[in-house]
Design a protein around this motif. Sequence first.
Motif, mmCIF file in Angstrom:
data_model
loop_
_atom_site.group_PDB
_atom_site.id
_atom_site.type_symbol
_atom_site.label_atom_id
_atom_site.label_comp_id
_atom_site.label_asym_id
_atom_site.label_seq_id
_atom_site.Cartn_x
_atom_site.Cartn_y
_atom_site.Cartn_z
ATOM 1 N N UNK A 169 0.849 -1.187 0.000
ATOM 2 C CA UNK A 169 0.000 0.000 0.000
ATOM 3 C C UNK A 169 0.887 1.240 0.000
ATOM 4 N N UNK A 170 0.258 2.385 -0.265
ATOM 5 C CA UNK A 170 0.973 3.664 -0.245
ATOM 6 C C UNK A 170 1.099 4.132 1.194
ATOM 7 N N UNK A 171 2.321 4.487 1.607
ATOM 8 C CA UNK A 171 2.610 4.901 2.975
ATOM 9 C C UNK A 171 3.110 6.340 2.956
ATOM 10 N N UNK A 172 2.585 7.153 3.876
ATOM 11 C CA UNK A 172 3.060 8.539 3.967
ATOM 12 C C UNK A 172 4.491 8.556 4.488
ATOM 13 N N UNK A 173 5.368 9.239 3.771
ATOM 14 C CA UNK A 173 6.769 9.314 4.189
ATOM 15 C C UNK A 173 7.187 10.737 4.537
ATOM 16 N N UNK A 174 6.302 11.708 4.325
ATOM 17 C CA UNK A 174 6.713 13.062 4.685
ATOM 18 C C UNK A 174 5.659 14.103 4.380
ATOM 19 N N UNK A 175 5.984 15.329 4.778
ATOM 20 C CA UNK A 175 5.106 16.471 4.562
ATOM 21 C C UNK A 175 5.948 17.606 3.991
ATOM 22 N N UNK B 227 10.515 20.612 3.650
ATOM 23 C CA UNK B 227 9.871 19.304 3.762
ATOM 24 C C UNK B 227 10.425 18.570 4.972
ATOM 25 N N UNK B 228 9.568 17.768 5.562
ATOM 26 C CA UNK B 228 9.976 16.914 6.678
ATOM 27 C C UNK B 228 9.645 15.478 6.343
ATOM 28 N N UNK B 229 10.636 14.626 6.462
ATOM 29 C CA UNK B 229 10.467 13.219 6.090
ATOM 30 C C UNK B 229 10.845 12.334 7.261
ATOM 31 N N UNK B 230 10.181 11.208 7.360
ATOM 32 C CA UNK B 230 10.530 10.246 8.397
ATOM 33 C C UNK B 230 11.759 9.452 7.972
ATOM 34 N N UNK B 231 12.636 9.145 8.915
ATOM 35 C CA UNK B 231 13.774 8.275 8.623
ATOM 36 C C UNK B 231 13.381 6.804 8.718
#
Length: 463
Positions: free
Chosen positions: A394-400, A423-427
């Motif tokens: 599935x599509x997973x949110x990785x950032x804003x 932008x802010x992204x999860x590691x």
Amino acid sequence: MADTGLLEALLRLLEKVDGGIDSQDVAADLGVDHQLIVGAVKSLQALGEVISAEQKSSKRWELTGEGREIAEQGSHEARVFNAIPDEGLPQNELMVETIEDTVRDKLQLVQKGLSAKLEDKEKNELKKRKLLSEVTVKSYWITKGSSFSTTITKQETELTPEMIASGSWKEKKFKPYNFEAMGVAADCGHLHPLMKVRTQFRQIFLEMGFTEMPTNNFIESSFWNFDSLFQPQQHPARDQHDTFFISDPALAHEFPQDYLERVKQVHSEGGYGSQGYKYDWKIEEAQKNLLRTHTTAVSARMLYKLAQQKFTPVKYFSIDRVFRNETLDATHLAEFHQIEGVVADYGLTLGNLMGILHQFFTKLGITKLRFKPAYNPYTEPSMEVFSYHEGLKKWVEVGNSGVFRPEMLLPMGLPEGVSVIAWGLSLERPTMIKYGINNIRELVGHKVNLQMVYDSPICRLDS
């Protein structure tokens, strides 16, 4: 070492022959499995020049399971014929009076080791019927060594003080050192997959010309974490259900007073082309200390610092820990790492932001990206960034991401024509995608399998 009795039995057999003997023949003569003879050969080789063994390969024909059944009970055709009752069957039902079971005869020849009597055509026909299979047999040709003996003398593996004192070492036989042997693997530390991916992220930012921001303060004031970002004091994110507030010290006291007044004005009365939020802004709320919920607070400090000098275009990045009072599930933790990127220059647009994000993720080997319109108090327009997770399917949110609002930038003192894309992204989530981990709790926390940390390969990102 193999059983001493088996070793001596092999040596006695070898003593009786003039040249050498095949390990398969030894296994047959002694009535043991061939693998036991292979182990005995290796044990004797370790004793020095007792024997000499050369490995060889040969092919032979073996019956399959069905082939062994036919060799024992007869071919299917023969069994059908033998099933005819003694009183016989009507002529129109059976036209054959006798048969010769040639299939069984051929299989029995192979079973006796006489496959050479069959022509290749016959073997291949039986192979097509899956009654025969050709296998490669590895064995040893064993001959006597220069120190051949039928008795086993144990070799010493170390020289002791007693041997030296008594002089008995002169009569002892010592096992030679094997300088080709691998040493014991040295114990060493192992980088966690998060740290491996973090190093790659950092390298990519540096390759793209970004400068790293200082992020050594986990505790931040509400002013820098929320108010400076034009986030209203009644926003749900500022509630205890979403944020970890600090009890000691509970309040911060040092702020740039002129900047604080401009932030207060744009929140409560508006300004810079904005009507603001029209509420009574309170310094008591801005003073509250908390565990930072995003590294954007660091970006706000850096942009304010940039505004206090003559403006020059900049590209900043940071990778560090943030904290949110989240409900734990397969993709969320209360403590995680955020990757922040900020670019400040004249005339930047949303297209510039999407281009940088595509370039950035392509360097990570992640090409399946989607952008979804979103709302952030401090960016307009705003986008959520999604990547396709092959494990979760599935599509997973990785950032804003988004373009910082004028209500945030102009009170800092930045020139009016300057735009800032960020932008802010999860590691954690890109790491999960890269290493095929479906549950974030298997990557961080008390459920982590340390063997996964030891075994995880070096992070090589496909650019």
